[in-house]
Design an enzyme around this catalytic site. Structure first.
Site, PDB file in Angstrom:
ATOM      1  N   LYS A 116       0.810  -1.222   0.000  1.00 37.30           N
ATOM      2  CA  LYS A 116       0.000   0.000   0.000  1.00 37.30           C
ATOM      3  C   LYS A 116       0.847   1.278   0.000  1.00 37.30           C
ATOM      4  O   LYS A 116       0.441   2.291  -0.570  1.00 37.30           O
ATOM      5  CB  LYS A 116      -0.931  -0.006   1.214  1.00 37.30           C
ATOM      6  CG  LYS A 116      -2.018  -1.082   1.173  1.00 37.30           C
ATOM      7  CD  LYS A 116      -2.939  -0.937   2.380  1.00 37.30           C
ATOM      8  CE  LYS A 116      -3.692  -2.216   2.693  1.00 37.30           C
ATOM      9  NZ  LYS A 116      -4.712  -2.601   1.728  1.00 37.30           N
ATOM     10  N   GLU A 200      -2.391   6.869   8.111  1.00 40.45           N
ATOM     11  CA  GLU A 200      -3.294   7.646   7.263  1.00 40.45           C
ATOM     12  C   GLU A 200      -4.223   8.495   8.102  1.00 40.45           C
ATOM     13  O   GLU A 200      -4.618   8.100   9.200  1.00 40.45           O
ATOM     14  CB  GLU A 200      -4.181   6.696   6.435  1.00 40.45           C
ATOM     15  CG  GLU A 200      -3.702   6.503   5.030  1.00 40.45           C
ATOM     16  CD  GLU A 200      -4.582   5.532   4.246  1.00 40.45           C
ATOM     17  OE1 GLU A 200      -4.031   4.919   3.333  1.00 40.45           O
ATOM     18  OE2 GLU A 200      -5.784   5.401   4.543  1.00 40.45           O
ATOM     19  N   HIS A 235     -14.341  -3.461   8.579  1.00 39.66           N
ATOM     20  CA  HIS A 235     -13.582  -3.195   7.341  1.00 39.66           C
ATOM     21  C   HIS A 235     -13.801  -4.254   6.277  1.00 39.66           C
ATOM     22  O   HIS A 235     -13.043  -4.333   5.314  1.00 39.66           O
ATOM     23  CB  HIS A 235     -12.079  -3.045   7.619  1.00 39.66           C
ATOM     24  CG  HIS A 235     -11.769  -2.012   8.654  1.00 39.66           C
ATOM     25  ND1 HIS A 235     -12.189  -0.711   8.554  1.00 39.66           N
ATOM     26  CD2 HIS A 235     -11.101  -2.091   9.827  1.00 39.66           C
ATOM     27  CE1 HIS A 235     -11.788  -0.038   9.615  1.00 39.66           C
ATOM     28  NE2 HIS A 235     -11.137  -0.855  10.407  1.00 39.66           N
ATOM     29  N   ARG A 297      -7.065  -7.713  -9.636  1.00 37.90           N
ATOM     30  CA  ARG A 297      -7.768  -8.983  -9.896  1.00 37.90           C
ATOM     31  C   ARG A 297      -9.239  -8.676 -10.101  1.00 37.90           C
ATOM     32  O   ARG A 297      -9.666  -7.534  -9.972  1.00 37.90           O
ATOM     33  CB  ARG A 297      -7.623  -9.892  -8.674  1.00 37.90           C
ATOM     34  CG  ARG A 297      -8.088  -9.176  -7.406  1.00 37.90           C
ATOM     35  CD  ARG A 297      -8.208 -10.095  -6.226  1.00 37.90           C
ATOM     36  NE  ARG A 297      -8.217  -9.384  -4.956  1.00 37.90           N
ATOM     37  CZ  ARG A 297      -9.273  -8.858  -4.384  1.00 37.90           C
ATOM     38  NH1 ARG A 297     -10.448  -8.936  -4.967  1.00 37.90           N
ATOM     39  NH2 ARG A 297      -9.198  -8.241  -3.223  1.00 37.90           N
TER      40      ARG A 297
HETATM   41  P1  ADP Z   1     -12.869  -7.571  -2.190  1.00 40.07           P
HETATM   42  O1  ADP Z   1     -12.899  -6.104  -2.335  1.00 40.07           O
HETATM   43  O2  ADP Z   1     -12.815  -8.321  -3.475  1.00 40.07           O
HETATM   44  O3  ADP Z   1     -13.876  -8.085  -1.245  1.00 40.07           O
HETATM   45  P2  ADP Z   1     -11.004  -8.334  -0.190  1.00 40.07           P
HETATM   46  O4  ADP Z   1      -9.772  -7.594   0.146  1.00 40.07           O
HETATM   47  O5  ADP Z   1     -12.089  -8.363   0.822  1.00 40.07           O
HETATM   48  O6  ADP Z   1     -11.475  -7.754  -1.561  1.00 40.07           O
HETATM   49  O7  ADP Z   1     -10.592  -9.822  -0.562  1.00 40.07           O
HETATM   50  C1  ADP Z   1     -11.332 -10.654  -1.405  1.00 40.07           C
HETATM   51  C2  ADP Z   1     -11.214 -12.060  -0.926  1.00 40.07           C
HETATM   52  O8  ADP Z   1      -9.874 -12.436  -0.972  1.00 40.07           O
HETATM   53  C3  ADP Z   1     -11.672 -12.217   0.501  1.00 40.07           C
HETATM   54  O9  ADP Z   1     -13.019 -12.584   0.580  1.00 40.07           O
HETATM   55  C4  ADP Z   1     -10.759 -13.289   0.996  1.00 40.07           C
HETATM   56  O10 ADP Z   1     -11.268 -14.564   0.664  1.00 40.07           O
HETATM   57  C5  ADP Z   1      -9.529 -13.105   0.184  1.00 40.07           C
HETATM   58  N1  ADP Z   1      -8.460 -12.348   0.842  1.00 40.07           N
HETATM   59  C6  ADP Z   1      -7.905 -11.212   0.422  1.00 40.07           C
HETATM   60  N2  ADP Z   1      -6.909 -10.846   1.209  1.00 40.07           N
HETATM   61  C7  ADP Z   1      -6.822 -11.756   2.174  1.00 40.07           C
HETATM   62  C8  ADP Z   1      -5.981 -11.933   3.298  1.00 40.07           C
HETATM   63  N3  ADP Z   1      -5.010 -11.116   3.569  1.00 40.07           N
HETATM   64  N4  ADP Z   1      -6.183 -12.989   4.082  1.00 40.07           N
HETATM   65  C9  ADP Z   1      -7.162 -13.846   3.808  1.00 40.07           C
HETATM   66  N5  ADP Z   1      -7.982 -13.744   2.762  1.00 40.07           N
HETATM   67  C10 ADP Z   1      -7.816 -12.714   1.948  1.00 40.07           C
HETATM   68  P1  ADP Z   2      -7.764  -3.934   2.615  1.00 42.81           P
HETATM   69  O1  ADP Z   2      -6.539  -4.227   1.830  1.00 42.81           O
HETATM   70  O2  ADP Z   2      -7.822  -4.700   3.876  1.00 42.81           O
HETATM   71  O3  ADP Z   2      -8.989  -4.021   1.773  1.00 42.81           O
HETATM   72  P2  ADP Z   2      -8.113  -1.039   2.512  1.00 42.81           P
HETATM   73  O4  ADP Z   2      -6.987  -0.070   2.510  1.00 42.81           O
HETATM   74  O5  ADP Z   2      -8.809  -1.246   1.229  1.00 42.81           O
HETATM   75  O6  ADP Z   2      -7.570  -2.406   3.091  1.00 42.81           O
HETATM   76  O7  ADP Z   2      -9.154  -0.591   3.617  1.00 42.81           O
HETATM   77  C1  ADP Z   2     -10.228  -1.422   3.999  1.00 42.81           C
HETATM   78  C2  ADP Z   2     -11.347  -0.585   4.610  1.00 42.81           C
HETATM   79  O8  ADP Z   2     -10.881   0.181   5.733  1.00 42.81           O
HETATM   80  C3  ADP Z   2     -11.947   0.434   3.690  1.00 42.81           C
HETATM   81  O9  ADP Z   2     -12.922  -0.120   2.851  1.00 42.81           O
HETATM   82  C4  ADP Z   2     -12.523   1.441   4.669  1.00 42.81           C
HETATM   83  O10 ADP Z   2     -13.715   0.976   5.225  1.00 42.81           O
HETATM   84  C5  ADP Z   2     -11.507   1.463   5.773  1.00 42.81           C
HETATM   85  N1  ADP Z   2     -10.507   2.520   5.578  1.00 42.81           N
HETATM   86  C6  ADP Z   2      -9.332   2.385   4.935  1.00 42.81           C
HETATM   87  N2  ADP Z   2      -8.646   3.540   4.923  1.00 42.81           N
HETATM   88  C7  ADP Z   2      -9.396   4.441   5.581  1.00 42.81           C
HETATM   89  C8  ADP Z   2      -9.233   5.832   5.946  1.00 42.81           C
HETATM   90  N3  ADP Z   2      -8.140   6.502   5.626  1.00 42.81           N
HETATM   91  N4  ADP Z   2     -10.218   6.442   6.626  1.00 42.81           N
HETATM   92  C9  ADP Z   2     -11.336   5.757   6.980  1.00 42.81           C
HETATM   93  N5  ADP Z   2     -11.533   4.469   6.699  1.00 42.81           N
HETATM   94  C10 ADP Z   2     -10.591   3.807   6.006  1.00 42.81           C
HETATM   95 MG    MG Z   3      -9.422  -2.926   0.142  1.00 47.67          MG
END
Ligand code: ADP
Ligand code: ADP
Ligand code: MG
Length: 614
Positions: A116, A200, A235, A297
């Site tokens: 990230k 952040e 989240h 993806r």
């Molecule tokens: P999306 O926005 O597609 O929901 P997510 O970040 O929630 O993206 O991940 C999609 C799927 O990928 C999840 O439902 C989970 O099965 C898998 N996944 C992604 N990152 C992880 C992780 N760090 N650990 C376990 N499962 C993960």
């Molecule tokens: P992941 O890889 O686990 O999907 P993200 O960076 O996409 O991580 O963040 C997952 C969720 O966390 C976001 O969908 C949002 O709900 C929350 N989030 C992330 N960054 C912020 C932020 N700067 N302020 C508020 N909420 C946040």
């Molecule tokens: Mg995300």
């Protein structure tokens, strides 16, 4: 066009990819672990290769086994689905090195967006607004605390390698920073093998808005508009929709243009999603929406985009991977109506959302006009403890948001799953929440109001009374007089819980022994209490009676064996379902008449438990 495809995934996404591949005349190869030998994706593929034990580290995450399976079956290409190896650049490279086609972006694009902090730095350089914060290499706690103070509280600490909503800590005040940092780093190290974090600004009333992008190997990049995934629990996305409520066309244009810039900056090929965080405290505006991360993806929630654009995103993936140009230009793409998706999970909201595993004895999905179900299971399949317990994605399209929301609610309410618990009623209540209904969603809604949504649903009196009526004989009740108030009631077992139900009907000529009550997306087994062997001898005798006619399929104890309350004694198969009969109290199996394979009548004495002397 490729002729054969191996899908390196399982569950609904493997089935989703197989569906389109089949439509395109592509031969499909599934891979499966021990636990998935009878899984739907294995049944639906043209061929299937066993790749090892149930644990993902020994099967779905072992790149060499997957590539070997492709070689062995002559598959030309590999589709990774989401999760598992989908964002693993080394695997993507290994696929290419093996002379196979990777249905995804170039490994270099995955790497560029993989962490990230690096992704944000790259995006900022490409002129994409990024969430304000610190994304450098210095990981000294004192230094990071200073940066947090500069950013201004509240702040979010994020593992740079994080994903799936894990590895994040919201910090409200400076005094909590050091502890939160330490715990975030511990989780990041154990979950992702990398303890680096970024800091952040925590965006007030955050809304998660993401843009679907698509690139081809001829230099074209388009977007397919936005999705709103703000309804989240911890989240993690719960309900997603497209387009985003309250998005005006100027803001949409600016946001989608930024997403296309982001994709171009990494020479993106294939399907990708640029996730943004928006300040939802007022009207959406482009200067208060920031880049968060890119998912390189296909996304779980891609169906809502398909429903409003009419595009099959998997088809585009396969065409682009085959070297074709994108089938449509930006000008050809338009939004038609509204779509909403709910993630139906085998979990019990009333028990802290613990996964609810076991056999799906009953599995029915509600239907609606404009409805779509993407699932990876079937009635009779097992929800295993090894994988994500998603049962299905329930998707509804409508002319407008209200129609999509109503249809999705109907589909969920008309679904029925048993004995596995689901989040269906939680989802229905979320859809009905006044703020959600009004399109005023921020990511904190479930955190604030989720408790009431998580309460265990109960079937309504009307439904229970109707069901009970089919279990009782035609009334010849003592004391039953004409013109008298129908005051009679009786005890029943509702999934093992003793409940009193008013007898308001006439009773049945040929009463059933058990009935499945379905309401609010759930199902319960209703039986007359006296026959309920699960509670072996409601009379305290310890007699284990057959609750219904059926067949003994397993006996788990021996005569004379000591048992503890709740211990499994035997399993019956009746009404095409399995029923486990357990010990009503601590004791000894004093009598055992049940024999595996035997057909039994209702109320047959299967076993008797004698209580241990107190
Ligand atoms: P999306 O926005 O597609 O929901 P997510 O970040 O929630 O993206 O991940 C999609 C799927 O990928 C999840 O439902 C989970 O099965 C898998 N996944 C992604 N990152 C992880 C992780 N760090 N650990 C376990 N499962 C993960
Ligand atoms: P992941 O890889 O686990 O999907 P993200 O960076 O996409 O991580 O963040 C997952 C969720 O966390 C976001 O969908 C949002 O709900 C929350 N989030 C992330 N960054 C912020 C932020 N700067 N302020 C508020 N909420 C946040
Ligand atoms: Mg995300």
């Amino acid at each position: 066009m490729i002729q054969s495809l191996l899908i390196a995934n399982r569950g609904e996404i493997a089935c989703r990819v197989i569906r389109t591949a089949r439509e395109l005349g592509i031969r499909t190869v599934a891979v499966y672990s021990d636990a998935d030998a009878d899984a739907l994706h294995v049944r639906e593929a043209d061929e299937a290769v066993h790749i090892g034990p149930s644990a993902v580290r020994e099967s779905y995450l072992v790149g060499e086994k997957i590539i070997a399976a492709a070689k062995q079956t002559g598959a030309e290409a590999i589709h990774p689905g989401y999760g598992f190896l989908s964002e693993n650049a080394a695997f993507a490279q290994a696929v290419k090195d093996a002379g196979l086609i990777w249905v995804g972006p170039n490994p270099s694009s995955i790497t560029a967006m993989g962490l990230k902090d690096a992704a944000k730095t790259l995006m900022a350089a490409a002129g994409v607004p990024v969430t304000p914060g610190y994304m450098g290499a210095n990981q000294e706690p004192a230094f990071l605390a200073e940066e947090a103070a500069k950013i201004g509280y509240p702040v979010l600490i994020k593992a740079v390698a994080g994903g799936g909503g894990k590895g994040m800590r919201l910090v409200e005040a400076p005094a909590d920073f050091v502890d939160a940092l330490a715990s975030c780093k511990r989780e990041a190290a154990s979950s992702f093998g990398n303890d680096h974090v970024l800091i952040e600004k925590y965006i007030a009333s955050p809304r998660h808005i993401e843009v679907q992008v698509f690139g081809d190997s001829h230099g074209n990049v388009v977007h397919l508009f936005e999705r709103d995934c703000s309804l989240q629990r911890r989240h993690q996305k719960v309900i997603e929709e497209a387009p985003a409520p309250g998005m005006d066309s100027a803001t949409r244009e600016a946001l989608c243009a930024a997403a296309v810039r982001a994709a171009r900056a990494v020479d993106y090929v294939g399907a990708g999603t640029i996730e943004f965080i928006a300040d939802g405290s007022g009207k959406l505006s482009a200067d208060r929406i920031w880049f968060m991360e890119m998912n390189t993806r296909l996304q779980v929630e891609h169906p809502v985009t398909e429903e409003i654009t009419g595009v099959d995103l998997v088809e585009w993936q396969l065409r682009v991977a085959s070297g074709e140009a994108l089938p449509m230009s930006q000008e050809d793409l338009t939004i038609d109506g509204w779509a909403m998706e709910a993630r139906l999970y085998a979990e019990d909201p009333a028990k802290g959302f613990l996964p609810s595993i076991g056999k799906l004895e009953l599995l029915e999905f509600g239907e609606a006009e404009g409805g779509r179900i993407d699932t990876g299971v079937y009635q009779g399949a097992e929800v295993s403890p090894f994988y994500d317990p998603m049962i299905a994605k329930v998707i509804a399209w409508g002319e407008d948001r209200e129609e999509a929301r109503e249809r999705l609610g109907e589909m969920l309410e008309d679904s029925a799953v048993w004995p596995v618990r689901t989040n269906a009623s939680f989802l229905v209540k979320a859809l009905q929440h006044p703020d959600f209904a009004a399109g005023k969603v921020d990511t904190g809604l479930i955190g604030r109001d989720g408790e009431a949504m998580a309460e265990a649903p109960r079937p309504s009196d009307e439904v229970l009374e109707a069901a009970a009526n089919s279990l009782v004989p035609v009334r010849a009740l003592p004391g039953f007089r004409l013109n008298a108030a129908p005051a009679q009631s009786a005890w029943f077992s509702l999934d093992g819980e003793k409940v009193e139900i008013a007898l308001t009907g006439e009773g049945s000529e040929e009463p059933d022994d058990a009935v499945l009550v379905t309401e609010q997306g759930q199902a319960w087994l209703l039986t007359p209490w006296r026959r309920d062997g699960v509670h072996g001898g409601a009379d305290g005798s310890g007699a284990i009676l057959a609750p219904m006619p059926g067949k003994v399929i397993a006996v788990a104890v021996a005569e004379g064996q000591a048992v503890t309350k709740g211990q499994k004694l035997l399993t019956l198969e009746a009404m095409k379902m399995e029923h486990t009969l357990t010990a009503p109290f601590d004791g000894v199996v004093a009598e055992l008449n049940a024999v595996t394979g035997a057909q039994i009548q209702v109320d047959a004495l299967l076993a008797r438990v004698e209580p241990t002397e107190a």
